[in-house]
Design an enzyme around this catalytic site. Structure first.
Site, PDB file in Angstrom:
ATOM      1  N   THR A 191       3.058   9.737  71.742  1.00 33.90           N
ATOM      2  CA  THR A 191       4.133   8.863  72.216  1.00 33.90           C
ATOM      3  C   THR A 191       5.146   9.604  73.084  1.00 33.90           C
ATOM      4  O   THR A 191       5.451   9.179  74.210  1.00 33.90           O
ATOM      5  CB  THR A 191       4.884   8.236  71.017  1.00 33.90           C
ATOM      6  OG1 THR A 191       3.969   7.894  69.992  1.00 33.90           O
ATOM      7  CG2 THR A 191       5.665   7.015  71.463  1.00 33.90           C
TER       8      THR A 191
ATOM      9  N   TRP B 280       4.964  12.493  74.592  1.00 39.66           N
ATOM     10  CA  TRP B 280       4.306  13.011  75.790  1.00 39.66           C
ATOM     11  C   TRP B 280       4.199  11.924  76.859  1.00 39.66           C
ATOM     12  O   TRP B 280       4.505  12.121  78.031  1.00 39.66           O
ATOM     13  CB  TRP B 280       2.927  13.522  75.399  1.00 39.66           C
ATOM     14  CG  TRP B 280       2.343  14.582  76.286  1.00 39.66           C
ATOM     15  CD1 TRP B 280       2.969  15.283  77.273  1.00 39.66           C
ATOM     16  CD2 TRP B 280       1.002  15.068  76.242  1.00 39.66           C
ATOM     17  NE1 TRP B 280       2.097  16.182  77.848  1.00 39.66           N
ATOM     18  CE2 TRP B 280       0.894  16.067  77.233  1.00 39.66           C
ATOM     19  CE3 TRP B 280      -0.110  14.764  75.464  1.00 39.66           C
ATOM     20  CZ2 TRP B 280      -0.292  16.758  77.465  1.00 39.66           C
ATOM     21  CZ3 TRP B 280      -1.291  15.449  75.685  1.00 39.66           C
ATOM     22  CH2 TRP B 280      -1.371  16.433  76.682  1.00 39.66           C
TER      23      TRP B 280
ATOM     24  N   HIS C 267       6.253   1.082  68.401  1.00 39.72           N
ATOM     25  CA  HIS C 267       5.047   1.368  67.621  1.00 39.72           C
ATOM     26  C   HIS C 267       4.470   0.076  67.034  1.00 39.72           C
ATOM     27  O   HIS C 267       3.626   0.127  66.127  1.00 39.72           O
ATOM     28  CB  HIS C 267       5.362   2.337  66.480  1.00 39.72           C
ATOM     29  CG  HIS C 267       5.675   3.735  66.918  1.00 39.72           C
ATOM     30  ND1 HIS C 267       4.856   4.452  67.756  1.00 39.72           N
ATOM     31  CD2 HIS C 267       6.724   4.553  66.619  1.00 39.72           C
ATOM     32  CE1 HIS C 267       5.371   5.658  67.955  1.00 39.72           C
ATOM     33  NE2 HIS C 267       6.503   5.733  67.292  1.00 39.72           N
TER      34      HIS C 267
ATOM     35  N   LEU D 140       5.213  18.948  81.519  1.00 35.93           N
ATOM     36  CA  LEU D 140       4.601  18.321  80.346  1.00 35.93           C
ATOM     37  C   LEU D 140       3.731  19.266  79.533  1.00 35.93           C
ATOM     38  O   LEU D 140       3.093  18.832  78.568  1.00 35.93           O
ATOM     39  CB  LEU D 140       3.757  17.113  80.782  1.00 35.93           C
ATOM     40  CG  LEU D 140       4.510  15.942  81.405  1.00 35.93           C
ATOM     41  CD1 LEU D 140       3.526  14.892  81.921  1.00 35.93           C
ATOM     42  CD2 LEU D 140       5.490  15.317  80.411  1.00 35.93           C
TER      43      LEU D 140
ATOM     44  N   PHE E 148       2.663  21.828  76.694  1.00 35.91           N
ATOM     45  CA  PHE E 148       3.119  21.786  75.309  1.00 35.91           C
ATOM     46  C   PHE E 148       4.286  22.746  75.069  1.00 35.91           C
ATOM     47  O   PHE E 148       5.277  22.388  74.424  1.00 35.91           O
ATOM     48  CB  PHE E 148       1.973  22.104  74.353  1.00 35.91           C
ATOM     49  CG  PHE E 148       2.385  22.027  72.906  1.00 35.91           C
ATOM     50  CD1 PHE E 148       2.579  20.803  72.290  1.00 35.91           C
ATOM     51  CD2 PHE E 148       2.622  23.177  72.172  1.00 35.91           C
ATOM     52  CE1 PHE E 148       2.992  20.719  70.964  1.00 35.91           C
ATOM     53  CE2 PHE E 148       3.036  23.114  70.851  1.00 35.91           C
ATOM     54  CZ  PHE E 148       3.215  21.884  70.240  1.00 35.91           C
TER      55      PHE E 148
END
Length: 347
Positions: free
Chosen positions: A76, A78, A154, A272, A274
């Site tokens: 989500t 990301w 969600h 983006l 990690f």
């Protein structure tokens, strides 16, 4: 005598029974009133959500809204960060300065934690956006945003605000293989809501579809999968983002009718990564995690590993076989296939 909640027409709730649910519920202390199942969808939510369901269902979605939807812990954050930057011409400087929760409001936040918790949370992160500090509910924050709004949810596809499909708001759904989703959701529950049960208890609750809010997993994923033919829905996977992030960025930009140069794509890929995401204070919930860690030694980082295949470090042989049969039963005839391992992690 307490008043019965006012729900949307055709929506009702039922109590959740069974030993697995009882074990899960008693091993978490955050939701003292437990959880209920909303019918006919089957979505499980905290009991407090009954006070908000109708208002969220009637939320005034706009044609140019972009809803980022997912089962929790499936990519989500990301995806939200990717989409916000695509829409805002890859302005990573502003993205680093302003908390993601302000840039991309979590629509039903109040509905799972209550207005008081929301108000405290939003006030704590509103230094760069003072107008948000006095927002009373998550829905009010969403309403305050200028178009095009990027909103997090969600919720099941059939629990989205009714107007989303009526006006053709963009919906980008991201999912993840259920094995890694289960492991990540387990650590999320330990960190965010103080789950004190065992991994074995959580695994059984995940399979049974009763491990807290937004469950069960497969109805969540398959609901969006079956609607992906709609022109306003884009279906992504965490594993595709791991294997080909530039390709997913370009695919998403096309869906949103945005043009990105090669340099912008490269900048966004780096943003983006990690390691950059994990060290980005606008994303990583450091202050919240620090407070939780002061109360429990088991609290870990909000962004834990970002790997595909970590499930192998948690599942025993019996659990692997049980998960495999569960996956086969739920995926048969759907055409949806998951990737469970990526030989070389690239981001």
């Amino acid at each position: 005598m307490s008043c019965l909640p006012i729900l949307s027409a055709g929506v009702r709730i039922e109590e959740i029974s069974g030993h697995v649910n009882e074990e899960f519920t008693k091993n978490q202390s955050f939701y003292k009133d437990g959880f209920v199942r909303f019918l006919p969808s089957g979505l499980i939510m905290p009991r407090i959500y009954t006070r908000y369901q109708k208002e969220i269902s009637e939320f005034d979605a706009r044609p140019d809204d972009i809803f980022i939807a997912s089962f929790p812990k499936c990519g989500t954050t990301w995806t939200l960060e990717m989409v916000w930057n695509i829409v805002n011409n890859v302005n990573v400087a502003v993205a680093r300065e302003t908390d993601l929760e302000l840039r991309t409001p979590f629509l039903e936040y109040s509905g799972i934690l209550g207005d008081e918790v929301f108000a405290r949370s939003i006030k704590a992160i509103s230094k760069n956006e003072p107008s948000a500090a006095n927002m009373r509910t998550s829905m009010e924050l969403a309403v305050s945003k200028q178009s095009p709004r990027i909103l997090k949810t969600h919720l099941f596809v059939d629990f989205l605000p009714t107007k989303v499909m009526q006006v053709g708001s963009h919906v980008i759904y991201v999912t993840r293989n259920p094995r890694d989703a289960c492991v990540s959701f387990y650590h999320h529950w330990k960190t965010i809501a103080g789950f004190v049960g065992t991994w074995e208890q959580f695994f059984e609750a995940f399979i049974e579809g009763v491990c807290g809010y937004y469950t069960p997993f497969f109805p969540h994923v398959l609901g969006y999968w079956r609607e992906k033919h709609r022109p306003n829905i884009l279906f992504l996977t965490y594993e595709d983002m791991k294997m080909d992030l530039p390709g997913v960025i370009r695919k998403t930009a096309i869906f949103l009718q945005k043009e990105l140069s090669d340099d912008q794509v490269n900048t966004l890929v780096d943003h983006l990564s990690f390691n950059n995401m994990k060290n980005n204070k606008s994303l990583n919930k450091d202050e919240f995690i620090a407070k939780r860690r002061s109360k429990s030694a088991e609290v870990i980082d909000f962004m834990r590993k970002g790997e595909t295949g970590d499930w192998k470090n948690h599942f025993n042989e019996e659990q692997q076989e049980k998960m495999r049969r569960w996956e086969e039963d739920n995926l048969e005839g759907t055409g949806l296939e998951f990737i469970y391992e990526i030989p070389t992690e690239t981001s």
